[in-house]
Design a protein around this motif. Structure first.
Motif, short mmCIF file in Angstrom:
data_model
loop_
_atom_site.label_atom_id
_atom_site.label_comp_id
_atom_site.label_asym_id
_atom_site.label_seq_id
_atom_site.Cartn_x
_atom_site.Cartn_y
_atom_site.Cartn_z
N ARG A 71 39.16 -35.89 -33.43
CA ARG A 71 39.47 -37.09 -33.43
C ARG A 71 38.89 -38.01 -32.44
O ARG A 71 38.07 -38.97 -32.68
CB ARG A 71 40.88 -37.27 -33.32
N ARG A 72 38.83 -37.53 -31.13
CA ARG A 72 37.88 -38.26 -30.02
C ARG A 72 36.62 -38.25 -30.24
O ARG A 72 35.86 -39.39 -30.25
CB ARG A 72 38.17 -37.43 -28.75
N ALA A 73 35.95 -37.21 -31.08
CA ALA A 73 34.46 -37.28 -31.20
C ALA A 73 34.31 -38.05 -32.48
O ALA A 73 33.34 -38.90 -32.30
CB ALA A 73 34.11 -35.93 -31.82
N VAL A 74 35.13 -38.23 -33.54
CA VAL A 74 34.83 -39.05 -34.59
C VAL A 74 35.15 -40.51 -33.96
O VAL A 74 34.20 -41.52 -34.45
CB VAL A 74 35.96 -38.82 -35.67
N SER A 75 36.18 -40.78 -33.17
CA SER A 75 36.15 -42.26 -32.70
C SER A 75 35.13 -42.53 -31.95
O SER A 75 34.45 -43.75 -32.08
CB SER A 75 37.49 -42.28 -32.05
N ASP A 76 34.23 -41.82 -31.04
CA ASP A 76 33.25 -42.03 -30.31
C ASP A 76 32.10 -42.20 -31.09
O ASP A 76 31.35 -43.33 -30.95
CB ASP A 76 32.79 -40.76 -29.38
N LEU A 77 31.95 -41.67 -32.47
CA LEU A 77 30.76 -41.79 -33.13
C LEU A 77 30.89 -43.06 -33.88
O LEU A 77 29.91 -43.82 -34.14
CB LEU A 77 30.80 -40.34 -34.02
N THR A 78 32.04 -43.28 -34.21
CA THR A 78 32.09 -44.57 -35.10
C THR A 78 32.03 -45.94 -34.17
O THR A 78 31.46 -46.84 -34.57
CB THR A 78 33.78 -44.80 -35.43
N LEU A 79 32.32 -45.73 -32.99
CA LEU A 79 32.17 -46.71 -32.10
C LEU A 79 30.60 -47.13 -31.84
O LEU A 79 30.25 -48.23 -31.83
CB LEU A 79 33.06 -46.62 -30.57
N ASP A 80 29.99 -45.96 -31.69
CA ASP A 80 28.53 -46.03 -31.28
C ASP A 80 27.89 -46.58 -32.50
O ASP A 80 27.03 -47.24 -32.44
CB ASP A 80 27.75 -44.54 -31.46
N LYS A 81 28.30 -46.17 -33.88
CA LYS A 81 27.78 -46.58 -35.16
C LYS A 81 27.91 -48.38 -35.33
O LYS A 81 27.20 -49.02 -35.58
CB LYS A 81 28.50 -46.11 -36.02
N MET A 82 29.01 -48.55 -34.71
CA MET A 82 29.37 -50.14 -34.91
C MET A 82 28.74 -50.97 -33.87
O MET A 82 28.23 -52.08 -34.08
CB MET A 82 31.03 -50.29 -34.72
N ILE A 83 28.51 -50.43 -32.58
CA ILE A 83 27.49 -50.88 -31.54
C ILE A 83 26.17 -51.03 -32.09
O ILE A 83 25.39 -52.04 -32.18
CB ILE A 83 27.61 -50.37 -30.18
N LEU A 84 25.60 -50.04 -32.74
CA LEU A 84 24.14 -49.98 -33.17
C LEU A 84 24.15 -50.96 -34.31
O LEU A 84 22.97 -51.67 -34.55
CB LEU A 84 23.78 -48.61 -33.71
N SER A 85 24.87 -51.25 -35.21
CA SER A 85 24.98 -52.06 -36.34
C SER A 85 25.03 -53.52 -35.81
O SER A 85 24.23 -54.40 -36.41
CB SER A 85 25.98 -51.81 -37.43
N GLU A 86 25.70 -53.72 -34.79
CA GLU A 86 25.81 -55.16 -34.06
C GLU A 86 24.69 -55.21 -33.49
O GLU A 86 24.02 -56.44 -33.50
CB GLU A 86 26.91 -55.26 -32.96
N ALA A 87 23.71 -54.49 -32.81
CA ALA A 87 22.47 -54.68 -32.12
C ALA A 87 21.65 -54.86 -33.16
O ALA A 87 20.57 -55.72 -32.93
CB ALA A 87 22.29 -53.33 -31.42
N ALA A 88 21.55 -54.33 -34.24
CA ALA A 88 20.52 -54.41 -35.43
C ALA A 88 20.73 -55.64 -36.12
O ALA A 88 19.70 -56.34 -36.31
CB ALA A 88 20.58 -53.23 -36.26
N ARG A 89 22.04 -56.22 -36.12
CA ARG A 89 22.04 -57.75 -36.69
C ARG A 89 21.49 -58.66 -36.00
O ARG A 89 21.07 -59.75 -36.32
CB ARG A 89 23.35 -57.76 -37.21
N GLY A 90 21.96 -58.59 -34.42
CA GLY A 90 21.65 -59.84 -33.65
C GLY A 90 20.44 -59.38 -32.76
O GLY A 90 19.74 -59.91 -32.29
#
Length: 90
Positions: A71-90
């Motif tokens: 669960r911790r690994a999935v949440s870390d990966l989800t957070l990383d994905k959200m950060i990368l998608s935010e960086a790609a947008r802006g």
């Protein structure tokens, strides 16, 4: 006032002791009192750990630890994905 916290291994052992005393003819309340627990604790523990052996309890603890790690690994990966998608947008 908080009571003594029992280890799961001790709980399984006490459940077995109560079952043996019941087979010998004691009521649930008398058997639980003889083992040193309340009747309420017996029923709560039986619902949670009823029918488990020590090996099954050990395996359950291992699976819960693995589940926490995954669960911790999935949440870390989800957070990383959200950060990368935010960086790609802006």
């Amino acid at each position: 006032m908080a009571g003594k916290r029992e280890k799961p291994e001790d709980i399984v052992l006490k459940l077995r002791q109560v079952e043996v005393l019941q087979v010998q003819g004691l009521s649930v309340g008398e058997a639980a009192r003889q083992v040193g627990i309340t009747q309420q604790s017996y029923y709560r523990w039986r619902r949670q750990y009823g029918g488990m052996s020590r090996d099954q309890l050990k395996r359950l603890k291992e699976l819960e630890a693995e589940n926490r790690r995954l669960r911790r690994a999935v949440s870390d990966l989800t957070l990383d994905k959200m950060i990368l998608s935010e960086a790609a947008r802006g």
